[in-house]
Motif scaffolding. Structure first.
Motif, mmCIF file in Angstrom:
data_model
loop_
_atom_site.group_PDB
_atom_site.id
_atom_site.type_symbol
_atom_site.label_atom_id
_atom_site.label_comp_id
_atom_site.label_asym_id
_atom_site.label_seq_id
_atom_site.Cartn_x
_atom_site.Cartn_y
_atom_site.Cartn_z
ATOM 1 N N LYS A 218 0.823 -1.197 0.000
ATOM 2 C CA LYS A 218 0.000 0.000 0.000
ATOM 3 C C LYS A 218 0.864 1.256 0.000
ATOM 4 N N VAL A 219 1.922 1.238 0.821
ATOM 5 C CA VAL A 219 2.823 2.392 0.884
ATOM 6 C C VAL A 219 3.559 2.572 -0.435
ATOM 7 N N LYS A 220 3.982 1.433 -1.019
ATOM 8 C CA LYS A 220 4.677 1.514 -2.300
ATOM 9 C C LYS A 220 3.764 2.105 -3.375
ATOM 10 N N ASN A 221 2.534 1.637 -3.386
ATOM 11 C CA ASN A 221 1.583 2.147 -4.377
ATOM 12 C C ASN A 221 1.314 3.631 -4.181
ATOM 13 N N MET A 222 1.275 4.052 -2.924
ATOM 14 C CA MET A 222 1.047 5.466 -2.643
ATOM 15 C C MET A 222 2.221 6.306 -3.141
ATOM 16 N N ALA A 223 3.444 5.810 -2.873
ATOM 17 C CA ALA A 223 4.628 6.533 -3.332
ATOM 18 C C ALA A 223 4.673 6.587 -4.852
ATOM 19 N N LYS A 224 4.320 5.476 -5.488
ATOM 20 C CA LYS A 224 4.308 5.443 -6.952
ATOM 21 C C LYS A 224 3.264 6.399 -7.509
ATOM 22 N N SER A 225 2.119 6.473 -6.813
ATOM 23 C CA SER A 225 1.069 7.390 -7.253
ATOM 24 C C SER A 225 1.551 8.832 -7.205
ATOM 25 N N LEU A 226 2.294 9.183 -6.151
ATOM 26 C CA LEU A 226 2.836 10.537 -6.040
ATOM 27 C C LEU A 226 3.805 10.832 -7.174
ATOM 28 N N LEU A 227 4.646 9.851 -7.494
ATOM 29 C CA LEU A 227 5.613 10.046 -8.569
ATOM 30 C C LEU A 227 4.943 10.075 -9.936
ATOM 31 N N ASP A 228 3.905 9.253 -10.091
ATOM 32 C CA ASP A 228 3.156 9.276 -11.355
ATOM 33 C C ASP A 228 2.504 10.640 -11.569
ATOM 34 N N ARG A 229 2.000 11.216 -10.493
ATOM 35 C CA ARG A 229 1.378 12.541 -10.586
ATOM 36 C C ARG A 229 2.418 13.585 -10.992
ATOM 37 N N TYR A 230 3.571 13.529 -10.353
ATOM 38 C CA TYR A 230 4.639 14.465 -10.719
ATOM 39 C C TYR A 230 5.057 14.276 -12.176
ATOM 40 N N THR A 231 5.217 13.006 -12.580
ATOM 41 C CA THR A 231 5.632 12.719 -13.957
ATOM 42 C C THR A 231 4.623 13.263 -14.960
ATOM 43 N N HIS A 232 3.337 13.140 -14.644
ATOM 44 C CA HIS A 232 2.277 13.653 -15.519
ATOM 45 C C HIS A 232 2.471 15.143 -15.794
ATOM 46 N N TYR A 233 2.663 15.917 -14.744
ATOM 47 C CA TYR A 233 2.795 17.365 -14.909
ATOM 48 C C TYR A 233 4.151 17.736 -15.510
ATOM 49 N N TYR A 234 5.204 17.023 -15.112
ATOM 50 C CA TYR A 234 6.543 17.351 -15.623
ATOM 51 C C TYR A 234 6.643 17.087 -17.125
ATOM 52 N N GLU A 235 6.113 15.944 -17.573
ATOM 53 C CA GLU A 235 6.195 15.617 -19.002
ATOM 54 C C GLU A 235 5.506 16.682 -19.851
ATOM 55 N N ARG A 236 4.388 17.175 -19.412
ATOM 56 C CA ARG A 236 3.651 18.194 -20.166
ATOM 57 C C ARG A 236 4.333 19.545 -20.077
ATOM 58 N N TRP A 237 4.913 19.840 -18.942
ATOM 59 C CA TRP A 237 5.715 21.063 -18.789
ATOM 60 C C TRP A 237 6.896 21.036 -19.759
ATOM 61 N N ALA A 238 7.618 19.928 -19.757
ATOM 62 C CA ALA A 238 8.809 19.808 -20.604
ATOM 63 C C ALA A 238 8.438 19.772 -22.084
ATOM 64 N N ALA A 239 7.341 19.096 -22.417
ATOM 65 C CA ALA A 239 6.941 18.988 -23.826
ATOM 66 C C ALA A 239 6.567 20.350 -24.398
ATOM 67 N N ASN A 240 5.887 21.167 -23.615
ATOM 68 C CA ASN A 240 5.529 22.503 -24.098
ATOM 69 C C ASN A 240 6.749 23.402 -24.222
ATOM 70 N N GLU A 241 7.727 23.222 -23.335
ATOM 71 C CA GLU A 241 8.969 23.993 -23.470
ATOM 72 C C GLU A 241 9.705 23.586 -24.744
#
Length: 516
Positions: free
Chosen positions: A349-372
């Protein structure tokens, strides 16, 4: 709360009306002459395509501009105080190039200022200055004819070789050379720029001049150097004017307040957090997922870097736990060698929670970087359009330079919108999850703006190819003009709504009806 297509569309009717407007083109006019200047057309397009245009509140200064201002200040102080330009320079360096402070300090207590800065009223007279009698150099302790030795008017002569070494060492040490004193122990007489010009090597003179110029900018709260690598320009800013966006002559745009790339409508604090997070995580997301575990208390990803299994989370959490079972660490008698199904499920459960946090960050970062990345590509496309495409279109479609301005408008708008869209993803990442209404409004406005931008970018990038490959003028080019100009206006309106909403902190949700 629901958002439909009728919301935030006060501009829709006028945009549709604009896109339906006919634009007449004289197909028989194949004259290559243009009434306007090419550079002026580009400047006008940039100004007209900027989201929320504002009065320019800054001035770009070249090195010649800065040196001219330095000379004016030196001349004024020298004339008012009836002192040499060298002494005036020393005063201005000490008082951070503030002419008013120099005058106030000087007229309040001239003797104190002279003593503090080592500015002599009259040089020490020596009867043997023209003598060939041998005199001891206080640095190398060699004897030289007195008429070959130099002092700064304080009566402490040194040979030219020692002066050169003393000045060279000081300049190599950095900007402190601007406040150089006589090398004699306890002597406070200042070494001015005249001595540097007379005794320093050519290389050291260039460095001293560089430090002297930079001193004018680095102590002035209203002037900053452009942060772009290799740029030689400085910017004078009207502090308190509200808008912090600067566009240097080198084409680099930055925020006056934090020196990062222009990031409006996102505030500097959010940008600082985002940039730090990117430098800390963006290149290591995959590695973190494979080699870290989340703290059982705060869910922060943790890397194991020591041999034992006793882990302590970073400040401010400081939770102690076992790396293997993630159970609370009591002491070194802790045992986790038996299989515990509940603990295993908790760990997953903790691992999944940590992965969810990183997935959320990756979602926003990829779109930030792609637009740049897309913004940088669009800047190259704009340059190509100005250098090649416009001339080719003028020839094929028999158009004047001014009649093709709508293409530059579109590309400048694309570049600006990519910049804004990029930073909205940083904004979205830090938007609190529990503020559902704001999040829903933000994503609606962002989605509408992004869709409009993609339509505009597609039209500017792909549909123009048909007209570049044509063999003769065509009526379809006029349709292309109407479509591209219309999309430019519509997209600008979408982004103006988005920017305004973010600058207001998405406060509009308070005035919207709640969903049933």
């Amino acid at each position: 709360m629901d958002f439909d297509d009728d919301m935030y569309d006060s501009y829709s009717d006028q945009d549709e009306e604009f896109m339906d407007t006919d634009v007449s083109v004289d197909d028989n006019n194949c004259d290559d002459d243009d009434d306007g200047d090419d550079d002026d057309d580009v400047d006008d397009s940039i100004e007209s395509s900027t989201i929320n245009p504002h009065k320019k509140n800054y001035t770009i200064l070249s090195e010649d501009d800065l040196r001219g201002r330095q000379e004016e200040d030196i001349t004024e102080v020298s004339n008012v105080l009836s002192i040499s330009r060298v002494s005036a320079s020393i005063l201005l360096l000490r008082y951070n190039w503030n002419v008013v402070e120099v005058h106030q300090a000087w007229f309040a207590d001239e003797e104190k200022v002279r003593s503090m800065l080592g500015i002599m009223e009259k040089p020490v007279l020596q009867n043997d200055q023209n003598s060939e009698e041998l005199t001891l150099c206080g640095i190398c302790l060699e004897n030289y004819p007195r008429n070959t030795m130099i002092d700064v008017g304080c009566g402490h002569p040194f040979c030219c070789s020692c002066w050169n070494g003393y000045i060279g060492t000081a300049i190599k040490d950095g900007p402190g050379c601007l406040m150089l004193r006589c090398p004699q122990h306890k002597c406070r007489v200042a070494v001015g720029q005249d001595m540097i010009n007379m005794l320093a090597s050519e290389e050291d003179k260039v460095k001293y001049s560089y430090y002297f110029l930079r001193s004018y900018v680095e102590v002035n709260k209203k002037i900053k150097w452009c942060p772009s690598p290799g740029c030689i320009y400085a910017v004078e800013f009207e502090i308190g004017s509200g808008i912090n966006d600067i566009c240097c002559k080198c084409t680099h745009s930055f925020c006056w307040n934090c020196i990062e790339d222009v990031h409006s409508p996102v505030d500097c604090g959010t940008v600082a957090k985002w940039v730090f997070k990117n430098s800390d995580e963006s290149e290591n997301v995959t590695w973190i997922l494979a080699n870290s575990k989340a703290c059982p208390k705060c869910n922060r990803p943790i890397q194991k870097n020591d041999g034992c299994m006793h882990m302590t989370c970073r400040e401010p959490c400081r939770y102690e736990f076992c790396w293997l079972c993630l159970g609370k660490w009591i002491n070194y008698d802790h045992k986790c060698n038996s299989f515990d199904k509940e603990k295993q499920e908790g760990e997953e459960k903790v691992k999944n929670m940590a992965k969810s946090l990183l997935d959320r960050y990756t979602h926003y970062y990829e779109r930030w970087a792609a637009n740049e990345k897309s913004r940088v590509k669009a800047m190259g496309d704009l340059q190509k359009m100005q250098d090649v495409t416009i001339d080719k279109l003028r020839s094929i479609q028999c158009q004047l330079q001014s009649e093709l301005k709508f293409i530059a408008d579109a590309w400048v708008q694309i570049i600006e919108c990519r910049r804004v869209l990029k930073w909205t993803y940083a904004y979205g990442y830090y938007l609190p999850e529990h503020e559902h209404a704001k999040k829903q409004l933000f994503e609606y406005l962002q989605g509408e703006a992004e869709s409009g931008l993609e339509r505009l970018h597609q039209c500017a990038e792909k549909e123009i190819e048909v007209h570049l490959n044509a063999e003769a003028p065509s009526e379809e080019f006029n349709e292309f003009r109407i479509k591209l100009a219309g999309l430019t206006t519509v997209t600008r309106n979408y982004f103006e709504n988005l920017v305004q909403a973010l600058e207001n902190g998405l406060a509009d949700v308070d005035s919207l009806p709640a969903s049933e």
